[in-house]
Design an enzyme around this catalytic site. Structure first.
Site, PDB file in Angstrom:
ATOM      1  N   HIS A 155     -72.669 108.103  -4.579  1.00  0.00           N
ATOM      2  CA  HIS A 155     -73.256 107.516  -3.382  1.00  0.00           C
ATOM      3  C   HIS A 155     -72.606 107.988  -2.081  1.00  0.00           C
ATOM      4  O   HIS A 155     -73.289 108.358  -1.135  1.00  0.00           O
ATOM      5  CB  HIS A 155     -73.137 105.996  -3.443  1.00  0.00           C
ATOM      6  CG  HIS A 155     -73.700 105.396  -4.688  1.00  0.00           C
ATOM      7  ND1 HIS A 155     -74.921 105.766  -5.195  1.00  0.00           N
ATOM      8  CD2 HIS A 155     -73.225 104.448  -5.528  1.00  0.00           C
ATOM      9  CE1 HIS A 155     -75.165 105.065  -6.291  1.00  0.00           C
ATOM     10  NE2 HIS A 155     -74.155 104.263  -6.513  1.00  0.00           N
ATOM     11  N   ASP A 182     -86.540 103.831 -31.467  1.00  0.00           N
ATOM     12  CA  ASP A 182     -85.237 104.467 -31.303  1.00  0.00           C
ATOM     13  C   ASP A 182     -85.503 105.659 -30.393  1.00  0.00           C
ATOM     14  O   ASP A 182     -86.184 106.612 -30.803  1.00  0.00           O
ATOM     15  CB  ASP A 182     -84.697 104.912 -32.665  1.00  0.00           C
ATOM     16  CG  ASP A 182     -83.410 105.716 -32.509  1.00  0.00           C
ATOM     17  OD1 ASP A 182     -82.955 105.914 -31.358  1.00  0.00           O
ATOM     18  OD2 ASP A 182     -82.871 106.163 -33.535  1.00  0.00           O
TER      19      ASP A 182
HETATM   20  P1  NDP Z   1     -77.768  98.391 -20.856  1.00  0.00           P
HETATM   21  O1  NDP Z   1     -76.796  98.728 -21.925  1.00  0.00           O
HETATM   22  O2  NDP Z   1     -77.889  96.976 -20.379  1.00  0.00           O
HETATM   23  O3  NDP Z   1     -79.251  98.793 -21.295  1.00  0.00           O
HETATM   24  C1  NDP Z   1     -79.571  99.928 -21.988  1.00  0.00           C
HETATM   25  C2  NDP Z   1     -80.685  99.560 -22.956  1.00  0.00           C
HETATM   26  O4  NDP Z   1     -80.976 100.686 -23.760  1.00  0.00           O
HETATM   27  C3  NDP Z   1     -80.268  98.433 -23.887  1.00  0.00           C
HETATM   28  O5  NDP Z   1     -81.324  97.520 -24.042  1.00  0.00           O
HETATM   29  C4  NDP Z   1     -79.989  99.194 -25.165  1.00  0.00           C
HETATM   30  O6  NDP Z   1     -80.143  98.414 -26.328  1.00  0.00           O
HETATM   31  C5  NDP Z   1     -81.053 100.255 -25.103  1.00  0.00           C
HETATM   32  N1  NDP Z   1     -80.767 101.327 -26.057  1.00  0.00           N
HETATM   33  C6  NDP Z   1     -79.569 101.901 -26.330  1.00  0.00           C
HETATM   34  N2  NDP Z   1     -79.721 102.850 -27.286  1.00  0.00           N
HETATM   35  C7  NDP Z   1     -81.034 102.853 -27.608  1.00  0.00           C
HETATM   36  C8  NDP Z   1     -81.823 103.596 -28.537  1.00  0.00           C
HETATM   37  N3  NDP Z   1     -81.301 104.561 -29.323  1.00  0.00           N
HETATM   38  N4  NDP Z   1     -83.152 103.333 -28.608  1.00  0.00           N
HETATM   39  C9  NDP Z   1     -83.704 102.360 -27.834  1.00  0.00           C
HETATM   40  N5  NDP Z   1     -83.029 101.641 -26.935  1.00  0.00           N
HETATM   41  C10 NDP Z   1     -81.697 101.889 -26.836  1.00  0.00           C
HETATM   42  O7  NDP Z   1     -77.477  99.379 -19.650  1.00  0.00           O
HETATM   43  P2  NDP Z   1     -77.938  99.206 -18.137  1.00  0.00           P
HETATM   44  O8  NDP Z   1     -79.331  98.714 -18.118  1.00  0.00           O
HETATM   45  O9  NDP Z   1     -76.911  98.437 -17.392  1.00  0.00           O
HETATM   46  O10 NDP Z   1     -77.838 100.696 -17.586  1.00  0.00           O
HETATM   47  C11 NDP Z   1     -78.801 101.704 -17.864  1.00  0.00           C
HETATM   48  C12 NDP Z   1     -78.517 102.888 -16.965  1.00  0.00           C
HETATM   49  O11 NDP Z   1     -78.656 102.501 -15.601  1.00  0.00           O
HETATM   50  C13 NDP Z   1     -77.079 103.435 -17.072  1.00  0.00           C
HETATM   51  O12 NDP Z   1     -77.119 104.822 -16.889  1.00  0.00           O
HETATM   52  C14 NDP Z   1     -76.377 102.784 -15.886  1.00  0.00           C
HETATM   53  O13 NDP Z   1     -75.269 103.543 -15.443  1.00  0.00           O
HETATM   54  C15 NDP Z   1     -77.478 102.777 -14.858  1.00  0.00           C
HETATM   55  N6  NDP Z   1     -77.322 101.778 -13.803  1.00  0.00           N
HETATM   56  C16 NDP Z   1     -77.239 100.464 -14.133  1.00  0.00           C
HETATM   57  C17 NDP Z   1     -77.116  99.504 -13.138  1.00  0.00           C
HETATM   58  C18 NDP Z   1     -77.040  98.055 -13.466  1.00  0.00           C
HETATM   59  O14 NDP Z   1     -76.847  97.254 -12.522  1.00  0.00           O
HETATM   60  N7  NDP Z   1     -77.171  97.654 -14.715  1.00  0.00           N
HETATM   61  C19 NDP Z   1     -77.072  99.893 -11.708  1.00  0.00           C
HETATM   62  C20 NDP Z   1     -77.200 101.310 -11.479  1.00  0.00           C
HETATM   63  C21 NDP Z   1     -77.319 102.198 -12.496  1.00  0.00           C
HETATM   64  P3  NDP Z   1     -78.824  97.769 -27.043  1.00  0.00           P
HETATM   65  O15 NDP Z   1     -78.264  96.800 -26.054  1.00  0.00           O
HETATM   66  O16 NDP Z   1     -79.430  97.125 -28.248  1.00  0.00           O
HETATM   67  O17 NDP Z   1     -77.911  98.915 -27.323  1.00  0.00           O
END
Ligand code: NDP
Length: 456
Positions: free
Chosen positions: A228, A85
Protein backbone atom coordinates in the site's frame (compact mmCIF):
# COMPACT_ATOMS: atom_id res chain seq x y z
CA UNK A 1 -14.92 -0.67 -20.67
CA UNK A 2 -13.66 -3.32 -23.02
CA UNK A 3 -15.16 -6.59 -21.83
CA UNK A 4 -18.60 -7.73 -20.87
CA UNK A 5 -18.44 -9.56 -17.56
CA UNK A 6 -21.43 -11.89 -17.18
CA UNK A 7 -20.54 -13.51 -13.86
CA UNK A 8 -18.56 -12.89 -10.72
CA UNK A 9 -17.14 -16.19 -9.51
CA UNK A 10 -16.05 -15.87 -5.92
CA UNK A 11 -13.57 -18.58 -4.95
CA UNK A 12 -13.35 -18.67 -1.15
CA UNK A 13 -16.90 -17.39 -0.76
CA UNK A 14 -17.05 -18.89 2.72
CA UNK A 15 -13.98 -16.95 3.93
CA UNK A 16 -13.54 -13.75 5.93
CA UNK A 17 -12.73 -11.35 3.06
CA UNK A 18 -15.79 -12.49 1.12
CA UNK A 19 -18.22 -12.25 4.02
CA UNK A 20 -16.98 -9.05 5.61
CA UNK A 21 -15.87 -6.96 2.63
CA UNK A 22 -16.54 -8.36 -0.85
CA UNK A 23 -20.18 -9.39 -0.59
CA UNK A 24 -21.32 -6.16 1.15
CA UNK A 25 -19.35 -4.14 -1.43
CA UNK A 26 -20.92 -6.10 -4.29
CA UNK A 27 -24.39 -5.32 -2.92
CA UNK A 28 -23.54 -1.64 -2.44
CA UNK A 29 -22.18 -1.40 -5.98
CA UNK A 30 -25.41 -2.81 -7.43
CA UNK A 31 -27.48 -0.61 -5.14
CA UNK A 32 -25.82 2.65 -6.11
CA UNK A 33 -25.55 2.22 -9.84
CA UNK A 34 -27.93 4.07 -12.06
CA UNK A 35 -28.23 1.28 -14.58
CA UNK A 36 -28.93 -2.27 -13.54
CA UNK A 37 -25.81 -4.42 -13.95
CA UNK A 38 -26.43 -7.86 -15.40
CA UNK A 39 -23.97 -10.01 -13.53
CA UNK A 40 -24.58 -13.35 -11.88
CA UNK A 41 -22.87 -14.03 -8.57
CA UNK A 42 -21.54 -17.54 -8.08
CA UNK A 43 -19.98 -18.51 -4.78
CA UNK A 44 -17.60 -21.43 -4.36
CA UNK A 45 -15.79 -22.57 -1.28
CA UNK A 46 -14.89 -25.25 1.19
CA UNK A 47 -18.13 -25.15 3.23
CA UNK A 48 -20.80 -27.67 2.33
CA UNK A 49 -23.57 -25.07 2.11
CA UNK A 50 -27.02 -25.64 0.66
CA UNK A 51 -29.06 -22.90 -1.03
CA UNK A 52 -30.49 -21.71 2.31
CA UNK A 53 -27.06 -21.38 3.93
CA UNK A 54 -25.79 -19.36 0.94
CA UNK A 55 -28.89 -17.16 1.05
CA UNK A 56 -28.25 -16.56 4.78
CA UNK A 57 -24.63 -15.67 4.05
CA UNK A 58 -25.69 -13.14 1.42
CA UNK A 59 -28.40 -11.65 3.59
CA UNK A 60 -26.04 -11.20 6.55
CA UNK A 61 -23.34 -9.65 4.37
CA UNK A 62 -25.74 -7.36 2.51
CA UNK A 63 -27.36 -6.26 5.80
CA UNK A 64 -23.92 -5.31 7.15
CA UNK A 65 -23.52 -3.01 4.12
CA UNK A 66 -27.05 -1.57 4.33
CA UNK A 67 -27.89 -3.01 0.92
CA UNK A 68 -31.53 -2.64 -0.11
CA UNK A 69 -33.97 -5.57 -0.03
CA UNK A 70 -34.62 -5.01 -3.72
CA UNK A 71 -30.97 -5.60 -4.62
CA UNK A 72 -30.79 -8.64 -2.34
CA UNK A 73 -33.87 -10.06 -4.04
CA UNK A 74 -32.49 -9.55 -7.53
CA UNK A 75 -29.12 -11.11 -6.63
CA UNK A 76 -30.83 -14.10 -4.99
CA UNK A 77 -32.76 -14.78 -8.19
CA UNK A 78 -29.65 -15.75 -10.14
CA UNK A 79 -27.03 -16.74 -7.58
CA UNK A 80 -25.82 -20.14 -6.44
CA UNK A 81 -23.09 -21.70 -4.33
CA UNK A 82 -20.99 -24.76 -4.98
CA UNK A 83 -18.76 -26.79 -2.70
CA UNK A 84 -15.46 -27.20 -4.56
CA UNK A 85 -11.82 -27.86 -4.08
CA UNK A 86 -10.40 -24.89 -5.96
CA UNK A 87 -7.15 -26.73 -6.57
CA UNK A 88 -8.91 -29.54 -8.47
CA UNK A 89 -8.88 -29.25 -12.27
CA UNK A 90 -12.20 -31.15 -12.59
CA UNK A 91 -13.96 -28.99 -10.00
CA UNK A 92 -12.72 -25.77 -11.58
CA UNK A 93 -13.57 -26.88 -15.09
CA UNK A 94 -17.15 -27.80 -14.17
CA UNK A 95 -17.55 -24.58 -12.20
CA UNK A 96 -16.22 -22.27 -14.91
CA UNK A 97 -18.19 -24.05 -17.64
CA UNK A 98 -21.35 -23.28 -15.66
CA UNK A 99 -20.63 -19.53 -15.39
CA UNK A 100 -22.29 -17.06 -17.80
CA UNK A 101 -19.47 -15.61 -19.95
CA UNK A 102 -17.24 -13.86 -19.44
CA UNK A 103 -16.46 -14.71 -15.82
CA UNK A 104 -14.44 -12.58 -13.45
CA UNK A 105 -12.76 -15.09 -11.14
CA UNK A 106 -11.98 -13.57 -7.73
CA UNK A 107 -9.42 -15.52 -5.71
CA UNK A 108 -10.53 -14.73 -2.14
CA UNK A 109 -8.27 -17.51 -0.92
CA UNK A 110 -5.13 -17.92 1.16
CA UNK A 111 -2.19 -16.89 -1.10
CA UNK A 112 -0.72 -20.40 -1.42
CA UNK A 113 -4.15 -21.78 -2.41
CA UNK A 114 -4.48 -19.00 -5.01
CA UNK A 115 -1.21 -20.12 -6.61
CA UNK A 116 -2.37 -23.76 -6.58
CA UNK A 117 -5.71 -22.74 -8.13
CA UNK A 118 -3.94 -20.75 -10.89
CA UNK A 119 -1.72 -23.76 -11.62
CA UNK A 120 -4.82 -25.94 -11.93
CA UNK A 121 -6.34 -23.39 -14.34
CA UNK A 122 -3.52 -24.13 -16.78
CA UNK A 123 -5.44 -27.30 -17.61
CA UNK A 124 -8.79 -25.54 -18.00
CA UNK A 125 -9.80 -23.79 -21.18
CA UNK A 126 -10.86 -20.34 -20.00
CA UNK A 127 -13.69 -18.53 -21.83
CA UNK A 128 -12.71 -15.51 -23.94
CA UNK A 129 -12.53 -12.37 -21.81
CA UNK A 130 -12.03 -14.16 -18.48
CA UNK A 131 -10.73 -11.79 -15.81
CA UNK A 132 -8.58 -12.95 -12.90
CA UNK A 133 -8.63 -11.00 -9.65
CA UNK A 134 -5.84 -11.56 -7.16
CA UNK A 135 -5.56 -10.36 -3.60
CA UNK A 136 -2.50 -9.25 -1.71
CA UNK A 137 0.05 -10.43 -0.85
CA UNK A 138 1.12 -10.97 -4.44
CA UNK A 139 4.03 -13.39 -3.92
CA UNK A 140 6.41 -13.33 -0.99
CA UNK A 141 9.43 -11.82 -2.77
CA UNK A 142 10.45 -10.61 -6.21
CA UNK A 143 11.15 -14.09 -7.49
CA UNK A 144 7.83 -15.61 -6.42
CA UNK A 145 5.93 -12.54 -7.71
CA UNK A 146 7.69 -12.97 -11.08
CA UNK A 147 6.80 -16.64 -11.29
CA UNK A 148 3.17 -15.93 -10.36
CA UNK A 149 3.12 -13.27 -13.09
CA UNK A 150 4.45 -15.80 -15.56
CA UNK A 151 1.75 -18.27 -14.59
CA UNK A 152 -0.97 -15.63 -15.00
CA UNK A 153 0.43 -14.57 -18.37
CA UNK A 154 -0.12 -18.12 -19.60
CA UNK A 155 -3.78 -17.88 -18.62
CA UNK A 156 -5.02 -14.44 -19.77
CA UNK A 157 -3.58 -11.16 -21.16
CA UNK A 158 -2.17 -8.73 -18.59
CA UNK A 159 -5.06 -6.25 -18.95
CA UNK A 160 -7.39 -9.00 -17.73
CA UNK A 161 -5.46 -9.47 -14.49
CA UNK A 162 -6.52 -7.32 -11.55
CA UNK A 163 -4.05 -7.28 -8.65
CA UNK A 164 -6.09 -5.68 -5.94
CA UNK A 165 -4.77 -2.92 -3.72
CA UNK A 166 -7.97 -1.88 -1.97
CA UNK A 167 -6.08 0.63 0.19
CA UNK A 168 -6.44 3.19 -2.52
CA UNK A 169 -10.08 3.39 -3.50
CA UNK A 170 -10.79 5.37 -6.61
CA UNK A 171 -11.82 8.52 -4.74
CA UNK A 172 -8.57 8.66 -2.71
CA UNK A 173 -6.47 8.11 -5.83
CA UNK A 174 -8.45 10.76 -7.66
CA UNK A 175 -8.24 13.16 -4.72
CA UNK A 176 -4.45 12.88 -4.72
CA UNK A 177 -4.36 13.41 -8.47
CA UNK A 178 -6.86 16.27 -8.22
CA UNK A 179 -4.96 18.17 -5.54
CA UNK A 180 -1.70 17.81 -7.42
CA UNK A 181 -2.76 18.35 -11.01
CA UNK A 182 -5.96 20.40 -10.90
CA UNK A 183 -4.18 23.27 -9.13
CA UNK A 184 -1.41 25.43 -10.52
CA UNK A 185 -0.16 26.07 -6.99
CA UNK A 186 1.60 22.83 -6.09
CA UNK A 187 3.24 21.36 -9.17
CA UNK A 188 5.98 24.03 -9.59
CA UNK A 189 7.01 23.36 -5.96
CA UNK A 190 6.76 19.57 -6.19
CA UNK A 191 10.45 18.60 -6.30
CA UNK A 192 13.73 18.54 -4.42
CA UNK A 193 14.08 22.27 -5.06
CA UNK A 194 11.34 23.08 -2.58
CA UNK A 195 10.48 19.91 -0.67
CA UNK A 196 12.62 18.81 2.27
CA UNK A 197 11.03 15.44 3.03
CA UNK A 198 7.91 13.34 2.57
CA UNK A 199 6.38 11.16 5.30
CA UNK A 200 3.82 8.52 4.38
CA UNK A 201 2.33 7.16 7.57
CA UNK A 202 -0.28 4.52 8.33
CA UNK A 203 -0.48 4.10 12.11
CA UNK A 204 -3.28 2.00 13.57
CA UNK A 205 -4.65 1.61 17.07
CA UNK A 206 -5.82 -1.87 16.10
CA UNK A 207 -3.79 -4.76 17.45
CA UNK A 208 -3.59 -8.24 15.98
CA UNK A 209 -7.39 -8.77 16.15
CA UNK A 210 -7.11 -12.56 15.73
CA UNK A 211 -5.29 -12.31 12.40
CA UNK A 212 -2.14 -14.17 13.54
CA UNK A 213 -2.52 -16.82 10.85
CA UNK A 214 -1.80 -14.20 8.20
CA UNK A 215 -0.08 -11.34 9.99
CA UNK A 216 2.51 -13.31 11.98
CA UNK A 217 3.96 -14.54 8.69
CA UNK A 218 3.89 -11.09 7.10
CA UNK A 219 4.63 -8.27 9.55
CA UNK A 220 4.27 -4.52 9.03
CA UNK A 221 6.87 -4.14 6.27
CA UNK A 222 5.32 -6.79 4.03
CA UNK A 223 1.72 -6.15 5.00
CA UNK A 224 1.67 -2.40 4.52
CA UNK A 225 4.87 -0.84 3.18
CA UNK A 226 5.66 -3.31 0.40
CA UNK A 227 2.20 -2.89 -1.07
CA UNK A 228 0.00 0.00 0.00
CA UNK A 229 2.48 2.66 1.04
CA UNK A 230 4.69 2.24 -2.02
CA UNK A 231 1.56 2.72 -4.13
CA UNK A 232 0.87 5.98 -2.30
CA UNK A 233 4.48 7.05 -2.81
CA UNK A 234 4.16 6.37 -6.53
CA UNK A 235 1.04 8.55 -6.78
CA UNK A 236 2.64 11.33 -4.79
CA UNK A 237 5.92 11.34 -6.69
CA UNK A 238 4.87 10.58 -10.27
CA UNK A 239 5.09 13.06 -13.11
CA UNK A 240 1.90 14.77 -14.32
CA UNK A 241 -0.25 12.41 -16.36
CA UNK A 242 -1.93 13.32 -19.61
CA UNK A 243 -5.06 11.26 -19.03
CA UNK A 244 -6.65 9.39 -16.16
CA UNK A 245 -6.62 5.98 -17.69
CA UNK A 246 -4.99 2.71 -16.69
CA UNK A 247 -2.17 3.01 -19.24
CA UNK A 248 -1.03 6.53 -18.36
CA UNK A 249 -1.49 6.21 -14.61
CA UNK A 250 0.20 2.85 -14.30
CA UNK A 251 3.08 3.90 -16.59
CA UNK A 252 3.71 6.99 -14.45
CA UNK A 253 3.62 4.97 -11.20
CA UNK A 254 5.93 2.30 -12.61
CA UNK A 255 8.49 4.90 -13.64
CA UNK A 256 8.70 6.21 -10.07
CA UNK A 257 8.90 2.77 -8.50
CA UNK A 258 11.71 1.74 -10.83
CA UNK A 259 13.72 4.71 -9.47
CA UNK A 260 13.14 3.77 -5.80
CA UNK A 261 15.67 2.14 -3.53
CA UNK A 262 16.42 2.00 0.19
CA UNK A 263 17.98 5.29 1.31
CA UNK A 264 21.69 5.47 0.38
CA UNK A 265 21.31 1.98 -1.05
CA UNK A 266 21.85 0.72 2.48
CA UNK A 267 19.15 -1.81 3.44
CA UNK A 268 20.43 -2.02 7.02
CA UNK A 269 20.41 1.70 7.84
CA UNK A 270 17.32 2.53 5.77
CA UNK A 271 14.87 0.54 7.90
CA UNK A 272 13.80 0.15 11.52
CA UNK A 273 11.53 -2.42 13.12
CA UNK A 274 9.80 -2.84 16.43
CA UNK A 275 7.20 -4.98 18.18
CA UNK A 276 4.60 -3.97 20.72
CA UNK A 277 4.70 -5.12 24.30
CA UNK A 278 2.02 -4.93 26.98
CA UNK A 279 0.27 -1.59 27.30
CA UNK A 280 -3.11 0.02 27.03
CA UNK A 281 -4.99 1.75 24.20
CA UNK A 282 -7.92 3.98 25.13
CA UNK A 283 -8.29 2.14 28.45
CA UNK A 284 -8.12 -1.30 26.79
CA UNK A 285 -5.35 -3.58 28.12
CA UNK A 286 -3.21 -5.10 25.39
CA UNK A 287 -0.86 -8.07 25.98
CA UNK A 288 2.64 -8.47 24.51
CA UNK A 289 2.41 -9.20 20.78
CA UNK A 290 4.21 -12.48 21.40
CA UNK A 291 1.49 -13.52 23.89
CA UNK A 292 -1.33 -12.97 21.37
CA UNK A 293 -3.12 -16.19 20.30
CA UNK A 294 -1.47 -17.86 17.30
CA UNK A 295 1.79 -15.87 17.41
CA UNK A 296 5.03 -17.81 17.15
CA UNK A 297 7.73 -15.66 18.83
CA UNK A 298 10.46 -17.47 16.89
CA UNK A 299 9.18 -15.82 13.68
CA UNK A 300 10.36 -12.50 15.11
CA UNK A 301 7.60 -10.56 13.37
CA UNK A 302 7.58 -6.77 13.60
CA UNK A 303 4.38 -4.82 14.29
CA UNK A 304 5.90 -1.44 13.43
CA UNK A 305 8.16 -0.80 10.46
CA UNK A 306 9.82 2.21 8.96
CA UNK A 307 11.66 2.42 5.66
CA UNK A 308 13.31 5.48 4.17
CA UNK A 309 13.20 5.36 0.40
CA UNK A 310 15.06 7.43 -2.14
CA UNK A 311 13.50 8.19 -5.50
CA UNK A 312 16.62 8.38 -7.54
CA UNK A 313 15.64 10.72 -10.35
CA UNK A 314 16.06 14.38 -11.33
CA UNK A 315 12.95 15.56 -9.53
CA UNK A 316 13.46 13.77 -6.22
CA UNK A 317 17.19 13.04 -5.70
CA UNK A 318 18.08 13.83 -2.08
CA UNK A 319 14.52 13.92 -0.70
CA UNK A 320 13.84 11.19 1.89
CA UNK A 321 10.46 9.47 1.61
CA UNK A 322 9.85 7.93 5.03
CA UNK A 323 7.26 5.13 4.96
CA UNK A 324 5.98 4.01 8.33
CA UNK A 325 3.22 1.69 9.45
CA UNK A 326 2.39 -0.05 12.69
CA UNK A 327 -0.22 -1.53 14.97
CA UNK A 328 -1.24 -0.85 18.59
CA UNK A 329 -0.16 2.79 18.45
CA UNK A 330 -1.49 5.72 20.46
CA UNK A 331 -3.35 7.33 17.61
CA UNK A 332 -4.71 6.46 14.23
CA UNK A 333 -2.83 8.39 11.58
CA UNK A 334 -3.10 7.79 7.85
CA UNK A 335 -1.52 10.56 5.82
CA UNK A 336 1.05 11.92 3.42
CA UNK A 337 2.92 14.80 5.03
CA UNK A 338 4.97 17.03 2.76
CA UNK A 339 7.46 19.30 4.51
CA UNK A 340 8.79 22.19 2.45
CA UNK A 341 12.33 23.59 2.68
CA UNK A 342 13.27 26.49 4.90
CA UNK A 343 12.89 29.99 3.54
CA UNK A 344 16.01 31.45 1.92
CA UNK A 345 15.37 34.73 3.74
CA UNK A 346 12.86 36.24 6.16
CA UNK A 347 12.45 40.01 5.78
CA UNK A 348 14.30 41.74 8.57
CA UNK A 349 11.73 43.16 10.94
CA UNK A 350 9.48 40.11 11.00
CA UNK A 351 10.02 38.29 14.29
CA UNK A 352 9.94 34.61 15.12
CA UNK A 353 11.27 31.50 13.50
CA UNK A 354 9.35 30.68 10.29
CA UNK A 355 8.47 27.00 10.44
CA UNK A 356 8.62 25.37 7.02
CA UNK A 357 5.16 24.98 5.48
CA UNK A 358 3.63 21.55 5.64
CA UNK A 359 0.95 20.04 3.45
CA UNK A 360 -1.01 17.18 5.03
CA UNK A 361 -3.04 14.89 2.82
CA UNK A 362 -5.00 12.54 5.04
CA UNK A 363 -6.51 9.39 3.60
CA UNK A 364 -9.85 7.84 4.59
CA UNK A 365 -11.56 10.17 5.34
CA UNK A 366 -9.67 12.30 2.83
CA UNK A 367 -8.64 15.72 4.15
CA UNK A 368 -6.09 18.33 3.26
CA UNK A 369 -4.41 20.91 5.45
CA UNK A 370 -1.78 23.46 4.49
CA UNK A 371 0.11 24.69 7.55
CA UNK A 372 1.75 28.05 6.98
CA UNK A 373 3.12 31.18 8.62
CA UNK A 374 1.05 34.36 8.89
CA UNK A 375 1.32 37.56 10.87
CA UNK A 376 0.38 37.47 14.52
CA UNK A 377 -2.99 38.70 15.83
CA UNK A 378 -1.62 41.15 18.44
CA UNK A 379 1.75 42.03 17.01
CA UNK A 380 1.68 41.96 13.19
CA UNK A 381 5.47 41.74 13.09
CA UNK A 382 5.49 38.46 15.04
CA UNK A 383 4.88 35.25 13.12
CA UNK A 384 1.90 33.02 13.85
CA UNK A 385 0.99 29.58 12.49
CA UNK A 386 -2.31 28.66 10.84
CA UNK A 387 -3.71 25.73 8.87
CA UNK A 388 -5.96 25.99 5.84
CA UNK A 389 -7.95 22.86 6.35
CA UNK A 390 -10.65 21.18 4.27
CA UNK A 391 -12.36 17.86 3.72
CA UNK A 392 -11.91 16.27 0.33
CA UNK A 393 -15.06 14.69 -0.99
CA UNK A 394 -15.66 11.01 -0.31
CA UNK A 395 -16.49 8.64 -3.15
CA UNK A 396 -19.89 7.06 -3.59
CA UNK A 397 -18.59 3.57 -2.78
CA UNK A 398 -16.32 1.94 -0.19
CA UNK A 399 -12.88 0.85 -1.46
CA UNK A 400 -13.92 -2.72 -2.27
CA UNK A 401 -16.96 -1.40 -4.16
CA UNK A 402 -14.55 0.61 -6.33
CA UNK A 403 -12.37 -2.47 -6.78
CA UNK A 404 -15.34 -4.55 -7.94
CA UNK A 405 -16.56 -1.77 -10.23
CA UNK A 406 -13.13 -1.76 -11.91
CA UNK A 407 -13.20 -5.54 -12.28
CA UNK A 408 -16.73 -5.67 -13.69
CA UNK A 409 -16.10 -2.71 -16.03
CA UNK A 410 -12.85 -4.27 -17.27
CA UNK A 411 -10.93 -1.17 -16.12
CA UNK A 412 -7.63 -1.97 -14.38
CA UNK A 413 -6.98 1.68 -13.39
CA UNK A 414 -6.82 0.82 -9.69
CA UNK A 415 -5.13 -2.53 -10.00
CA UNK A 416 -1.39 -3.09 -9.69
CA UNK A 417 0.35 -3.93 -12.97
CA UNK A 418 2.54 -7.05 -13.04
CA UNK A 419 5.89 -5.29 -13.40
CA UNK A 420 5.00 -2.93 -10.54
CA UNK A 421 4.11 -5.83 -8.25
CA UNK A 422 7.61 -7.21 -8.82
CA UNK A 423 9.23 -3.77 -8.50
CA UNK A 424 7.74 -3.25 -5.03
CA UNK A 425 9.36 -6.48 -3.86
CA UNK A 426 12.61 -5.43 -5.52
CA UNK A 427 12.65 -2.35 -3.25
CA UNK A 428 11.95 -4.14 0.03
CA UNK A 429 13.60 -7.56 -0.51
CA UNK A 430 17.10 -6.40 0.58
CA UNK A 431 15.60 -4.85 3.72
CA UNK A 432 13.65 -8.00 4.57
CA UNK A 433 16.81 -10.02 4.06
CA UNK A 434 18.81 -7.74 6.39
CA UNK A 435 16.09 -8.18 9.03
CA UNK A 436 16.03 -11.97 8.59
CA UNK A 437 19.81 -12.02 8.97
CA UNK A 438 19.45 -10.18 12.30
CA UNK A 439 21.42 -7.16 11.06
CA UNK A 440 18.76 -4.73 12.33
CA UNK A 441 17.67 -4.85 15.99
CA UNK A 442 14.04 -5.50 16.95
CA UNK A 443 13.01 -2.55 19.14
CA UNK A 444 10.05 -2.57 21.50
CA UNK A 445 7.25 -0.11 22.24
CA UNK A 446 4.42 -0.19 24.71
CA UNK A 447 1.00 -0.72 23.13
CA UNK A 448 -0.72 2.68 23.12
CA UNK A 449 2.54 4.65 22.76
CA UNK A 450 3.89 6.50 19.72
CA UNK A 451 6.50 3.80 19.08
CA UNK A 452 9.94 3.13 20.61
CA UNK A 453 11.19 6.12 22.59
CA UNK A 454 14.55 5.86 20.80
CA UNK A 455 12.77 6.60 17.49
CA UNK A 456 11.44 10.03 18.41
P1 NDP B 1 -9.83 -16.99 4.86
O1 NDP B 1 -8.90 -18.07 5.29
O2 NDP B 1 -10.83 -16.44 5.82
O3 NDP B 1 -10.71 -17.47 3.61
C1 NDP B 1 -10.23 -18.23 2.58
C2 NDP B 1 -11.34 -19.19 2.18
O4 NDP B 1 -10.85 -20.06 1.18
C3 NDP B 1 -11.78 -20.05 3.35
O5 NDP B 1 -13.18 -20.17 3.36
C4 NDP B 1 -11.11 -21.37 3.02
O6 NDP B 1 -11.76 -22.49 3.57
C5 NDP B 1 -11.22 -21.38 1.52
N1 NDP B 1 -10.33 -22.39 0.95
C6 NDP B 1 -9.06 -22.68 1.31
N2 NDP B 1 -8.58 -23.69 0.54
C7 NDP B 1 -9.58 -24.03 -0.30
C8 NDP B 1 -9.72 -25.00 -1.33
N3 NDP B 1 -8.72 -25.84 -1.68
N4 NDP B 1 -10.90 -25.08 -2.00
C9 NDP B 1 -11.93 -24.26 -1.66
N5 NDP B 1 -11.87 -23.31 -0.72
C10 NDP B 1 -10.69 -23.21 -0.05
O7 NDP B 1 -8.93 -15.84 4.24
P2 NDP B 1 -9.36 -14.33 3.99
O8 NDP B 1 -10.73 -14.30 3.45
O9 NDP B 1 -9.06 -13.52 5.20
O10 NDP B 1 -8.30 -13.86 2.90
C11 NDP B 1 -8.38 -14.20 1.52
C12 NDP B 1 -7.37 -13.37 0.77
O11 NDP B 1 -7.69 -11.99 0.90
C13 NDP B 1 -5.92 -13.49 1.30
O12 NDP B 1 -5.04 -13.38 0.21
C14 NDP B 1 -5.78 -12.26 2.18
O13 NDP B 1 -4.44 -11.84 2.31
C15 NDP B 1 -6.59 -11.25 1.42
N6 NDP B 1 -7.10 -10.13 2.22
C16 NDP B 1 -7.90 -10.39 3.29
C17 NDP B 1 -8.41 -9.34 4.04
C18 NDP B 1 -9.30 -9.59 5.21
O14 NDP B 1 -9.65 -8.60 5.89
N7 NDP B 1 -9.70 -10.81 5.49
C19 NDP B 1 -8.08 -7.93 3.71
C20 NDP B 1 -7.25 -7.79 2.54
C21 NDP B 1 -6.79 -8.85 1.84
P3 NDP B 1 -11.20 -23.15 4.95
O15 NDP B 1 -11.38 -22.10 6.00
O16 NDP B 1 -12.11 -24.32 5.11
O17 NDP B 1 -9.77 -23.48 4.70
Amino acid sequence: MTRSIGSLLLLGASGDLSGRLLLPAFGQLLDREEQRRDVVLIGAGSEDWDADAWRDRLKTSFDSGDVSDETLKSVLEGTRYKLVDVTSVQDLKALIDSCPPAPAIYFALPPSVTVAACSALQQVSLPEGTTLVLEKPFGTNEESAASLNQLLAELVPEQQVHRVDHFLGRSTVLNLIGVRFANRLFEPLWSNEHIERVDIVFDEQLTLENRARYYDRAGALMDMIQSHLLQVLALGAMDPIATINAVDLRDAKAEVLRACRPWNDDPVAAGRRARYIQGSIDGRDVPDYTAEPGVDPSRNTETLAELVVEVDNWRWAGVPFRLRSGKALRERRKEVLITFKRLPHLPTGLRGEPIPERLRLAMGPDRMALEMNVNGPDDPLALDRVALDTNLNPGRLPAYGEVLAGVLDGDPLLSVRGDTAEECWHIVDPVLQAWRDGRVPMDEYAAGSDGPSSWS
